[in-house]
Design an enzyme around this catalytic site. Structure first.
Site, PDB file in Angstrom:
ATOM      1  N   HIS A  33      20.157 -19.494 -12.910  1.00 14.92           N
ATOM      2  CA  HIS A  33      21.082 -19.011 -11.879  1.00 14.92           C
ATOM      3  C   HIS A  33      22.502 -19.576 -12.032  1.00 14.92           C
ATOM      4  O   HIS A  33      23.142 -19.968 -11.049  1.00 14.92           O
ATOM      5  CB  HIS A  33      20.541 -19.309 -10.482  1.00 14.92           C
ATOM      6  CG  HIS A  33      19.222 -18.628 -10.184  1.00 14.92           C
ATOM      7  ND1 HIS A  33      18.932 -17.354 -10.622  1.00 14.92           N
ATOM      8  CD2 HIS A  33      18.124 -19.051  -9.500  1.00 14.92           C
ATOM      9  CE1 HIS A  33      17.711 -17.019 -10.208  1.00 14.92           C
ATOM     10  NE2 HIS A  33      17.196 -18.032  -9.534  1.00 14.92           N
ATOM     11  N   HIS A  38      19.244 -13.207  -3.883  1.00 16.02           N
ATOM     12  CA  HIS A  38      18.021 -14.011  -3.947  1.00 16.02           C
ATOM     13  C   HIS A  38      17.384 -14.193  -2.563  1.00 16.02           C
ATOM     14  O   HIS A  38      16.873 -15.269  -2.231  1.00 16.02           O
ATOM     15  CB  HIS A  38      18.361 -15.369  -4.580  1.00 16.02           C
ATOM     16  CG  HIS A  38      17.222 -16.036  -5.263  1.00 16.02           C
ATOM     17  ND1 HIS A  38      16.181 -16.624  -4.579  1.00 16.02           N
ATOM     18  CD2 HIS A  38      16.948 -16.198  -6.569  1.00 16.02           C
ATOM     19  CE1 HIS A  38      15.330 -17.136  -5.442  1.00 16.02           C
ATOM     20  NE2 HIS A  38      15.770 -16.894  -6.662  1.00 16.02           N
ATOM     21  N   GLU A  50      14.629  -9.503  -6.987  1.00 16.99           N
ATOM     22  CA  GLU A  50      15.966  -9.709  -7.541  1.00 16.99           C
ATOM     23  C   GLU A  50      16.280  -8.636  -8.579  1.00 16.99           C
ATOM     24  O   GLU A  50      15.815  -8.718  -9.712  1.00 16.99           O
ATOM     25  CB  GLU A  50      16.045 -11.098  -8.170  1.00 16.99           C
ATOM     26  CG  GLU A  50      15.695 -12.221  -7.219  1.00 16.99           C
ATOM     27  CD  GLU A  50      15.132 -13.434  -7.946  1.00 16.99           C
ATOM     28  OE1 GLU A  50      15.838 -14.022  -8.772  1.00 16.99           O
ATOM     29  OE2 GLU A  50      13.966 -13.788  -7.695  1.00 16.99           O
TER      30      GLU A  50
END
Ligand code: BGC
Length: 365
Positions: A124, A193, A329
């Site tokens: 991420h 998310h 996601e």
């Protein structure tokens, strides 16, 4: 007079199609910067989003009896969001959502080393990813637009990237639009998310909810959750969600991929055409009757069943334990910069990265 009233009626109905938007202070980050929270309200849905992480804080919708509940995992205080640098509740991860193997990739013959924050992986966007940034927010019709300027070299990524995320609400549909431009060739992969629990955040596991994923294939991973590069048919495996299946029905099956992910934590290769909105997933909750339908312009979706939640964080309605939330996601496939066969995540100066995902909430009797 009659004409005027016709015009006024038309204006009111156009205005009614957009959600009402308001904003308020949500406290200060440890460095003193102020965080703003925005409330988007339609007759069917109330959603809150904030500048810290450009994140979704809550989404309140009715069940089949009209009883309201917040269906996303989160906190009621800013300090809890600041403390939690593990779950990524509601955030927009960036500059590259999901994993980059060894934090390395090569672009135009040059190798880049990113900030590494999960064993040898970049997850991420690195240690100080977009989820830790206080974005700038501004109200737009029916929603809010967040902007972040990520400097050249931020977390090791080349190029100054200007990113925008727009959340809008109309009736029972939330739309998230992402865009970005750069001044040097770079890579971008943005998503949201949010952890959903359609019975209500803090109400227990998501294992009884029913899932459909509009994909014939998925990308299997290695022990570090990096795609092997294969596109594997889901037919005959616990990854086949082409027809609605209860999430918990096969999650503990004797399957190598499920063991590696400690459950579902994989990218599905969506059947729809990249670049135009197509169905990604549908979640239906037998307990409350709530239904969530997700559409996206992206080629993939990471279905993650909260396998790393362990009860160490709690929200207003209880502990966030193992598998008490699910993420959908929408994204380009993980580690795409290291797989030339995957759709490209490169962005060049003069191009605009553009991606859209929608969530539609309804109930089934
Ligand atoms: C990943 C999980 C990770 C989670 C972080 C997901 O996108 O696939 O492996 O634990 O993000 O909360």
């Amino acid at each position: 007079m009659r004409m005027l009233s016709v015009i006024l009626t038309m204006m009111t109905s156009v205005a009614a199609a957009h959600a009402a938007v308001s904003h308020a202070d949500f406290g200060k980050l440890p460095d003193g910067s102020p965080v703003t929270i925005y409330t988007l309200k339609s007759p069917q849905v109330e959603m809150r989003v904030m500048t810290f992480g450009a994140r979704v804080v809550s989404i309140t919708t009715p069940d089949r009896n009209g009883k309201q509940a917040d269906v996303v995992l989160g906190y009621d205080k800013l300090e809890d969001y600041v403390k939690d640098n593990k779950t990524y509740f509601g955030v927009v991860p960036g500059r590259y959502a999901n994993r980059v193997a060894n934090g390395k990739f090569t672009l135009d013959g040059k190798e880049y080393q990113l900030s590494v924050n999960e064993g040898t992986n970049t997850l991420h966007g690195g240690k100080d990813g977009f989820d830790r940034r206080n974005w700038t927010g501004k109200e737009i019709p029916g929603g809010v637009e967040f902007t972040l300027v990520s400097p050249d070299g931020d977390q090791g990524f080349p190029g100054k990237l200007t990113a925008h995320v727009r959340y809008t609400l109309q009736g029972n549909k939330v739309a998230i639009h992402y865009s970005a431009t750069t001044d040097k060739p770079t890579i971008v992969n943005l998503t949201n998310h949010t952890y959903f629990n359609l019975t209500g955040a803090g109400s227990g596991t998501i294992l009884n909810e029913k899932m459909t994923i509009y994909a014939d294939k998925m990308t299997p991973v290695d022990a570090k959750l990096i795609p092997t590069g294969e596109l594997k048919p889901v037919a005959g495996t616990p990854f086949d969600f082409r027809k609605a299946e209860t999430i918990g029905a096969r999650i503990n099956a004797d399957d190598e991929q499920l063991k590696l992910g400690k459950g579902y934590d994989h990218n599905w290769v969506l059947n729809g055409k990249m670049g135009t909105l197509h169905p990604a997933a549908r979640v239906q909750d037998p307990a409350s009757g709530r239904v969530l339908e997700e559409e996206t312009t992206e080629p993939g979706v990471q279905f993650y069943t909260g396998n790393f939640l362990d009860g160490s964080f709690s929200g207003p309605n209880g502990k966030y334990d193992f598998r008490t939330g699910l993420c959908l996601e929408t994204q380009h496939y993980p580690d795409s910069p290291n797989h030339s066969s995957f759709p490209s995540t490169e962005l060049k100066p003069g191009q605009t990265y553009s991606s859209e995902t929608t969530w539609t909430f309804s109930v089934e009797k």
